[in-house]
Design a protein around this motif. Structure first.
Motif, PDB file in Angstrom:
ATOM      1  N   TRP A   1       0.861  -1.195   0.000  1.00  0.00           N
ATOM      2  CA  TRP A   1       0.000   0.000   0.000  1.00  0.00           C
ATOM      3  C   TRP A   1       0.888   1.231   0.000  1.00  0.00           C
ATOM      4  O   TRP A   1       1.878   1.290   0.733  1.00  0.00           O
ATOM      5  N   LYS A   2       0.559   2.205  -0.867  1.00  0.00           N
ATOM      6  CA  LYS A   2       1.344   3.431  -0.951  1.00  0.00           C
ATOM      7  C   LYS A   2       0.453   4.582  -1.394  1.00  0.00           C
ATOM      8  O   LYS A   2      -0.355   4.442  -2.321  1.00  0.00           O
ATOM      9  N   LYS A   3       0.639   5.736  -0.726  1.00  0.00           N
ATOM     10  CA  LYS A   3      -0.129   6.928  -1.058  1.00  0.00           C
ATOM     11  C   LYS A   3       0.680   8.157  -0.673  1.00  0.00           C
ATOM     12  O   LYS A   3       0.963   8.372   0.495  1.00  0.00           O
ATOM     13  N   GLU A   4       1.073   8.928  -1.670  1.00  0.00           N
ATOM     14  CA  GLU A   4       1.880  10.138  -1.468  1.00  0.00           C
ATOM     15  C   GLU A   4       3.101   9.821  -0.617  1.00  0.00           C
ATOM     16  O   GLU A   4       3.968   9.068  -1.021  1.00  0.00           O
ATOM     17  N   ASN A   5       3.175  10.389   0.595  1.00  0.00           N
ATOM     18  CA  ASN A   5       4.350  10.191   1.458  1.00  0.00           C
ATOM     19  C   ASN A   5       4.156   9.072   2.474  1.00  0.00           C
ATOM     20  O   ASN A   5       4.926   8.963   3.430  1.00  0.00           O
ATOM     21  N   GLN A   6       3.135   8.246   2.270  1.00  0.00           N
ATOM     22  CA  GLN A   6       2.852   7.169   3.204  1.00  0.00           C
ATOM     23  C   GLN A   6       2.916   5.823   2.478  1.00  0.00           C
ATOM     24  O   GLN A   6       2.634   5.730   1.286  1.00  0.00           O
ATOM     25  N   ALA A   7       3.293   4.793   3.228  1.00  0.00           N
ATOM     26  CA  ALA A   7       3.379   3.456   2.641  1.00  0.00           C
ATOM     27  C   ALA A   7       3.379   2.412   3.749  1.00  0.00           C
ATOM     28  O   ALA A   7       3.767   2.684   4.889  1.00  0.00           O
ATOM     29  N   VAL A   8       2.948   1.212   3.401  1.00  0.00           N
ATOM     30  CA  VAL A   8       3.011   0.056   4.299  1.00  0.00           C
ATOM     31  C   VAL A   8       3.679  -1.073   3.537  1.00  0.00           C
ATOM     32  O   VAL A   8       3.291  -1.376   2.401  1.00  0.00           O
ATOM     33  N   LYS A   9       4.682  -1.682   4.140  1.00  0.00           N
ATOM     34  CA  LYS A   9       5.386  -2.771   3.470  1.00  0.00           C
ATOM     35  C   LYS A   9       5.721  -3.886   4.447  1.00  0.00           C
ATOM     36  O   LYS A   9       5.810  -3.660   5.665  1.00  0.00           O
ATOM     37  N   ALA A  10       5.901  -5.076   3.897  1.00  0.00           N
ATOM     38  CA  ALA A  10       6.333  -6.243   4.668  1.00  0.00           C
ATOM     39  C   ALA A  10       7.810  -6.485   4.409  1.00  0.00           C
ATOM     40  O   ALA A  10       8.295  -6.277   3.291  1.00  0.00           O
ATOM     41  N   ILE A  11       8.529  -6.925   5.444  1.00  0.00           N
ATOM     42  CA  ILE A  11       9.966  -7.166   5.358  1.00  0.00           C
ATOM     43  C   ILE A  11      10.259  -8.595   5.807  1.00  0.00           C
ATOM     44  O   ILE A  11       9.744  -9.051   6.832  1.00  0.00           O
ATOM     45  N   LEU A  12      11.086  -9.280   5.053  1.00  0.00           N
ATOM     46  CA  LEU A  12      11.530 -10.624   5.407  1.00  0.00           C
ATOM     47  C   LEU A  12      13.022 -10.725   5.131  1.00  0.00           C
ATOM     48  O   LEU A  12      13.482 -10.361   4.040  1.00  0.00           O
ATOM     49  N   SER A  13      13.795 -11.198   6.108  1.00  0.00           N
ATOM     50  CA  SER A  13      15.246 -11.272   5.920  1.00  0.00           C
ATOM     51  C   SER A  13      15.827 -12.463   6.666  1.00  0.00           C
ATOM     52  O   SER A  13      15.229 -12.998   7.613  1.00  0.00           O
ATOM     53  N   ASP A  14      17.008 -12.864   6.210  1.00  0.00           N
ATOM     54  CA  ASP A  14      17.788 -13.909   6.874  1.00  0.00           C
ATOM     55  C   ASP A  14      19.238 -13.447   6.882  1.00  0.00           C
ATOM     56  O   ASP A  14      19.771 -13.018   5.853  1.00  0.00           O
TER      57      ASP A  14
ATOM     58  N   ILE B   1       6.455  -5.625   9.807  1.00  0.00           N
ATOM     59  CA  ILE B   1       5.594  -4.685   9.084  1.00  0.00           C
ATOM     60  C   ILE B   1       6.157  -3.291   9.295  1.00  0.00           C
ATOM     61  O   ILE B   1       6.410  -2.879  10.432  1.00  0.00           O
ATOM     62  N   HIS B   2       6.371  -2.573   8.193  1.00  0.00           N
ATOM     63  CA  HIS B   2       6.967  -1.238   8.224  1.00  0.00           C
ATOM     64  C   HIS B   2       5.946  -0.223   7.723  1.00  0.00           C
ATOM     65  O   HIS B   2       5.403  -0.370   6.628  1.00  0.00           O
ATOM     66  N   PHE B   3       5.690   0.810   8.536  1.00  0.00           N
ATOM     67  CA  PHE B   3       4.727   1.856   8.177  1.00  0.00           C
ATOM     68  C   PHE B   3       5.440   3.190   8.038  1.00  0.00           C
ATOM     69  O   PHE B   3       6.022   3.697   9.005  1.00  0.00           O
ATOM     70  N   GLN B   4       5.420   3.754   6.843  1.00  0.00           N
ATOM     71  CA  GLN B   4       5.968   5.083   6.611  1.00  0.00           C
ATOM     72  C   GLN B   4       4.864   6.099   6.824  1.00  0.00           C
ATOM     73  O   GLN B   4       3.904   6.174   6.052  1.00  0.00           O
ATOM     74  N   ALA B   5       4.982   6.901   7.887  1.00  0.00           N
ATOM     75  CA  ALA B   5       3.935   7.860   8.234  1.00  0.00           C
ATOM     76  C   ALA B   5       4.080   9.177   7.489  1.00  0.00           C
ATOM     77  O   ALA B   5       3.087   9.868   7.230  1.00  0.00           O
ATOM     78  N   SER B   6       5.322   9.564   7.147  1.00  0.00           N
ATOM     79  CA  SER B   6       5.577  10.830   6.452  1.00  0.00           C
ATOM     80  C   SER B   6       6.975  10.776   5.858  1.00  0.00           C
ATOM     81  O   SER B   6       7.644   9.739   5.901  1.00  0.00           O
TER      82      SER B   6
END
Length: 256
Positions: free
Chosen positions: A172-185, A209-214
């Motif tokens: 999900w992404k809108k202007e300066n905001q976004a939500v993303k999932a992260i997976l790492s090893d 879960i990473h949320f970009q607020a601004s």
């Protein structure tokens, strides 16, 4: 760049194959003791953009056991980073660790300091929604000597080599905001005279879960499992870690 990417891809495949063989070897060993622990990591991470190429990153990290509640580690870290091109980035910095205890049932009245240098090379591939990055990192560790009674003169030096493969998916992404999932090893190896019994250090699997607020603030909540070999060479820590991070991004170049 295509030639370099092909070489890097081949090196990565060989490295992962080696890691898989090592993990199989570890599973074949007789493990005498595995300590299961629960920890909460809270982190403030600041990114100061100095120019199109240069940035300064600083970090405060506090780690606390939950069963029982006990201070584990306090971390201060700073590093300078340079963007080579759209895919490659490198960095170097210093860190200070203050270790209270690695076993929450044992609470000494002193802390063990560790000073660490670090250098890394990160390779990043960006798609429309997916970002894949690989990080190769080297650390120079100076751990203050200590026993059960207190600190001793001098320090012990060792190397640590780290490789992390991480994928980010933006759903999900809108202007300066976004939500993303992260997976790492991430897998780590020790080197040096003091690490002959624990050349394999640990493996970390992380999901968040990473949320970009601004443009300036982002928040991340994740779970990390750390399986770490102890200095004895036969005992292990199996750690369930909840990690909460606050990312603060400042743009100095725009102010200038």
């Amino acid at each position: 760049m295509c030639t370099f990417a092909s070489i890097l891809k081949l090196m990565t495949q060989k490295f992962l194959f080696f890691c898989a063989l090592l993990c199989l070897g570890l599973q074949a060993q007789t493990v005498k003791k595995v300590d299961h622990q629960s920890i909460v990591w809270t982190r403030y991470y600041n990114q100061l953009l100095l120019s199109e190429k240069w940035s300064l990153h600083s970090e405060i990290d506090n780690r606390v056991f939950t069963k029982p509640i006990q201070q584990n580690v306090y971390v201060l870290r700073v590093q300078g980073r340079y963007k080579i091109n759209s895919q490659l980035e490198t960095g170097a910095g210093l860190a200070h660790f203050s270790v209270t205890t690695q076993i929450p049932e044992i609470n000494p009245d002193f802390r063990i300091p560790e000073y660490r240098g670090q250098q890394d090379l990160t390779w990043r591939i960006s798609g429309k929604k997916i970002i894949l990055n690989q990080r190769f990192q080297v650390e120079e560790r100076f751990i203050h000597n200590a026993n059960a009674a207190g600190l001793l003169p001098g320090s012990t030096f060792s190397w640590r080599f780290r490789y992390r493969l991480q994928g980010d998916y933006t759903f999900w992404k809108k202007e300066n905001q976004a939500v993303k999932a992260i997976l790492s090893d991430e897998i780590m190896f020790n080197a040096g005279k003091s690490t002959r019994k624990n050349t394999f250090d640990q493996n970390r699997i992380y999901a968040a879960i990473h949320f970009q607020a601004s443009n300036h603030f982002s928040y991340e909540l994740g779970y990390l499992n750390s399986y770490q070999r102890r200095p004895s060479g036969v005992d292990f820590f199996d750690r369930d870690i909840i990690r909460l991070s606050i990312f603060h991004r400042l743009n100095w170049k725009n102010k200038s």
